[in-house]
Design a protein around this motif. Structure first.
Motif, PDB file in Angstrom:
ATOM      1  N   VAL A 192       0.837  -1.201   0.000  1.00 54.65           N
ATOM      2  CA  VAL A 192       0.000   0.000   0.000  1.00 54.65           C
ATOM      3  C   VAL A 192       0.873   1.252   0.000  1.00 54.65           C
ATOM      4  O   VAL A 192       0.583   2.227  -0.704  1.00 54.65           O
ATOM      5  CB  VAL A 192      -0.991  -0.010   1.187  1.00 54.65           C
ATOM      6  N   ARG A 193       1.955   1.232   0.763  1.00 55.55           N
ATOM      7  CA  ARG A 193       2.888   2.371   0.753  1.00 55.55           C
ATOM      8  C   ARG A 193       3.465   2.579  -0.643  1.00 55.55           C
ATOM      9  O   ARG A 193       3.573   3.706  -1.121  1.00 55.55           O
ATOM     10  CB  ARG A 193       4.014   2.131   1.752  1.00 55.55           C
TER      11      ARG A 193
ATOM     12  N   GLY B 106       0.597   8.349  -6.333  1.00 52.88           N
ATOM     13  CA  GLY B 106       0.221   9.614  -5.720  1.00 52.88           C
ATOM     14  C   GLY B 106      -1.099   9.444  -4.987  1.00 52.88           C
ATOM     15  O   GLY B 106      -1.865   8.509  -5.239  1.00 52.88           O
ATOM     16  N   GLY B 107      -1.395  10.342  -4.096  1.00 54.60           N
ATOM     17  CA  GLY B 107      -2.562  10.214  -3.237  1.00 54.60           C
ATOM     18  C   GLY B 107      -3.899  10.345  -3.925  1.00 54.60           C
ATOM     19  O   GLY B 107      -4.901   9.823  -3.452  1.00 54.60           O
ATOM     20  N   ASP B 108      -3.942  11.010  -5.069  1.00 58.53           N
ATOM     21  CA  ASP B 108      -5.243  11.271  -5.697  1.00 58.53           C
ATOM     22  C   ASP B 108      -5.587  10.309  -6.836  1.00 58.53           C
ATOM     23  O   ASP B 108      -6.608  10.457  -7.487  1.00 58.53           O
ATOM     24  CB  ASP B 108      -5.274  12.704  -6.214  1.00 58.53           C
ATOM     25  N   LYS B 109      -4.757   9.298  -7.087  1.00 58.96           N
ATOM     26  CA  LYS B 109      -5.013   8.391  -8.209  1.00 58.96           C
ATOM     27  C   LYS B 109      -5.391   6.981  -7.774  1.00 58.96           C
ATOM     28  O   LYS B 109      -5.514   6.098  -8.614  1.00 58.96           O
ATOM     29  CB  LYS B 109      -3.789   8.341  -9.119  1.00 58.96           C
ATOM     30  N   ALA B 110      -5.561   6.781  -6.464  1.00 58.28           N
ATOM     31  CA  ALA B 110      -5.940   5.463  -5.960  1.00 58.28           C
ATOM     32  C   ALA B 110      -6.935   5.611  -4.820  1.00 58.28           C
ATOM     33  O   ALA B 110      -6.831   6.536  -4.018  1.00 58.28           O
ATOM     34  CB  ALA B 110      -4.712   4.696  -5.486  1.00 58.28           C
ATOM     35  N   GLN B 111      -7.909   4.705  -4.809  1.00 58.21           N
ATOM     36  CA  GLN B 111      -8.843   4.577  -3.698  1.00 58.21           C
ATOM     37  C   GLN B 111      -8.604   3.215  -3.077  1.00 58.21           C
ATOM     38  O   GLN B 111      -8.486   2.218  -3.789  1.00 58.21           O
ATOM     39  CB  GLN B 111     -10.297   4.637  -4.176  1.00 58.21           C
TER      40      GLN B 111
ATOM     41  N   ASN C 237     -15.631  -9.392   6.155  1.00 64.67           N
ATOM     42  CA  ASN C 237     -17.072  -9.649   6.271  1.00 64.67           C
ATOM     43  C   ASN C 237     -17.889  -8.616   5.503  1.00 64.67           C
ATOM     44  O   ASN C 237     -19.038  -8.840   5.191  1.00 64.67           O
ATOM     45  CB  ASN C 237     -17.495  -9.652   7.736  1.00 64.67           C
ATOM     46  N   GLN C 238     -17.307  -7.472   5.249  1.00 60.75           N
ATOM     47  CA  GLN C 238     -17.953  -6.415   4.471  1.00 60.75           C
ATOM     48  C   GLN C 238     -16.873  -5.663   3.701  1.00 60.75           C
ATOM     49  O   GLN C 238     -15.689  -5.852   3.930  1.00 60.75           O
ATOM     50  CB  GLN C 238     -18.726  -5.468   5.379  1.00 60.75           C
ATOM     51  N   LEU C 239     -17.292  -4.831   2.789  1.00 57.73           N
ATOM     52  CA  LEU C 239     -16.362  -4.015   2.016  1.00 57.73           C
ATOM     53  C   LEU C 239     -16.460  -2.588   2.523  1.00 57.73           C
ATOM     54  O   LEU C 239     -17.555  -2.049   2.647  1.00 57.73           O
ATOM     55  CB  LEU C 239     -16.724  -4.068   0.527  1.00 57.73           C
ATOM     56  N   SER C 240     -15.326  -1.988   2.835  1.00 52.56           N
ATOM     57  CA  SER C 240     -15.349  -0.601   3.306  1.00 52.56           C
ATOM     58  C   SER C 240     -14.131   0.140   2.772  1.00 52.56           C
ATOM     59  O   SER C 240     -13.086  -0.450   2.504  1.00 52.56           O
ATOM     60  CB  SER C 240     -15.398  -0.544   4.831  1.00 52.56           C
ATOM     61  N   GLN C 241     -14.301   1.434   2.622  1.00 49.89           N
ATOM     62  CA  GLN C 241     -13.219   2.262   2.095  1.00 49.89           C
ATOM     63  C   GLN C 241     -12.285   2.671   3.224  1.00 49.89           C
ATOM     64  O   GLN C 241     -12.709   2.929   4.343  1.00 49.89           O
ATOM     65  CB  GLN C 241     -13.776   3.507   1.405  1.00 49.89           C
ATOM     66  N   VAL C 242     -10.994   2.722   2.897  1.00 45.62           N
ATOM     67  CA  VAL C 242      -9.965   3.169   3.836  1.00 45.62           C
ATOM     68  C   VAL C 242      -9.387   4.461   3.271  1.00 45.62           C
ATOM     69  O   VAL C 242      -8.990   4.504   2.110  1.00 45.62           O
ATOM     70  CB  VAL C 242      -8.841   2.117   3.970  1.00 45.62           C
ATOM     71  N   PHE C 243      -9.370   5.494   4.069  1.00 40.66           N
ATOM     72  CA  PHE C 243      -8.811   6.759   3.615  1.00 40.66           C
ATOM     73  C   PHE C 243      -7.335   6.794   3.972  1.00 40.66           C
ATOM     74  O   PHE C 243      -6.959   6.644   5.127  1.00 40.66           O
ATOM     75  CB  PHE C 243      -9.580   7.934   4.236  1.00 40.66           C
ATOM     76  N   VAL C 244      -6.509   6.947   2.962  1.00 39.36           N
ATOM     77  CA  VAL C 244      -5.058   6.929   3.120  1.00 39.36           C
ATOM     78  C   VAL C 244      -4.566   8.357   2.986  1.00 39.36           C
ATOM     79  O   VAL C 244      -4.648   8.957   1.917  1.00 39.36           O
ATOM     80  CB  VAL C 244      -4.409   6.006   2.061  1.00 39.36           C
TER      81      VAL C 244
ATOM     82  N   GLU D 269      -2.632   2.736   8.383  1.00 42.94           N
ATOM     83  CA  GLU D 269      -3.133   1.753   9.332  1.00 42.94           C
ATOM     84  C   GLU D 269      -4.329   1.069   8.705  1.00 42.94           C
ATOM     85  O   GLU D 269      -5.286   1.723   8.317  1.00 42.94           O
ATOM     86  CB  GLU D 269      -3.551   2.423  10.644  1.00 42.94           C
ATOM     87  N   LEU D 270      -4.241  -0.241   8.601  1.00 41.05           N
ATOM     88  CA  LEU D 270      -5.337  -1.007   8.035  1.00 41.05           C
ATOM     89  C   LEU D 270      -6.193  -1.576   9.150  1.00 41.05           C
ATOM     90  O   LEU D 270      -5.699  -1.855  10.239  1.00 41.05           O
ATOM     91  CB  LEU D 270      -4.798  -2.139   7.164  1.00 41.05           C
ATOM     92  N   PRO D 271      -7.487  -1.773   8.895  1.00 38.41           N
ATOM     93  CA  PRO D 271      -8.356  -2.382   9.907  1.00 38.41           C
ATOM     94  C   PRO D 271      -7.876  -3.778  10.278  1.00 38.41           C
ATOM     95  O   PRO D 271      -7.155  -4.428   9.529  1.00 38.41           O
ATOM     96  CB  PRO D 271      -9.718  -2.442   9.216  1.00 38.41           C
ATOM     97  N   GLU D 272      -8.308  -4.226  11.435  1.00 35.40           N
ATOM     98  CA  GLU D 272      -7.939  -5.555  11.914  1.00 35.40           C
ATOM     99  C   GLU D 272      -8.386  -6.637  10.939  1.00 35.40           C
ATOM    100  O   GLU D 272      -9.389  -6.494  10.249  1.00 35.40           O
ATOM    101  CB  GLU D 272      -8.583  -5.821  13.281  1.00 35.40           C
ATOM    102  N   ILE D 273      -7.649  -7.717  10.939  1.00 40.09           N
ATOM    103  CA  ILE D 273      -8.006  -8.877  10.142  1.00 40.09           C
ATOM    104  C   ILE D 273      -9.041  -9.669  10.927  1.00 40.09           C
ATOM    105  O   ILE D 273      -8.841  -9.947  12.104  1.00 40.09           O
ATOM    106  CB  ILE D 273      -6.760  -9.734   9.849  1.00 40.09           C
TER     107      ILE D 273
END
Length: 179
Positions: A25-26, A33-38, A44-51, A58-62
């Motif tokens: 991810v880094r 760049g920060g503006d070309k990837a989401q 258990n669900q799909l959720s967006q992570v703001f980088v 920091e990624l959510p727990e597994i």
């Protein structure tokens, strides 16, 4: 914009995969760049992570198993956007889910971990790259993005001429020597 979907199911907690995911991810953040990837996570669900480009990631727990219905709905909804799936391939798919995956032409898979199920990922019918080839996977996804932007070629019925081009009879001077 390229979507990055990160598998956060239980098998992704083994064999150094959490640190590998962070480094991937880094790399993606630096490369694009920060503006070309989401970034999105799926378990258990799909959720967006703001980088944030200024802070470390920091990624959510597994947790739990991978609920692929959410991932498939996401892919169908965004079939005109390139997507990179970061996964070790340890998830179960129904036959109908496999068919949906095989129809996706906008998805590139990055096999995460030395124990990644390459055979299972190949079975999806998508381009699969090992984690060390993340740069190539990003370029492939970028090519998908560029291909989606190119208008389709004109069909013969789309072409119209303002004046007749074929079959126009030009008067010729009888004295004109063709030879």
């Amino acid at each position: 914009m390229i979507n990055i979907v990160i598998d956060r199911s239980g098998s992704m907690a083994e064999n150094g995969k959490p640190m590998l995911i962070l480094n991937l991810v880094r790399f993606i953040r630096q490369y694009l760049g920060g503006d070309k990837a989401q970034f999105f996570v799926i378990n258990n669900q799909l959720s967006q992570v703001f980088v944030d480009s200024e802070l470390d990631i920091e990624l959510p727990e597994i947790a739990g198993s991978l609920e692929m219905d959410n991932g498939i709905a996401f892919l169908i909804e965004r079939k005109t956007e390139p997507t990179i799936l970061l996964s070790d391939g340890y998830f179960e798919l129904t036959e109908s889910q496999k068919r949906v995956f095989k129809q996706q032409q906008n998805v590139v898979v990055v096999a995460v971990g030395a124990d990644a199920d390459i055979t299972g990922l190949d079975y999806l019918g998508l381009p699969v790259y090992p984690a060390q080839d993340i740069g190539v996977a990003i370029k492939h996804a970028g090519n998908i993005l560029n291909a989606l932007r190119i208008p389709p070629p004109l069909q013969r019925s789309d072409v119209q001429f303002s004046k007749p081009v074929l079959g126009v009879d030009h008067e010729q001077d009888e004295d004109y020597d063709w030879g």
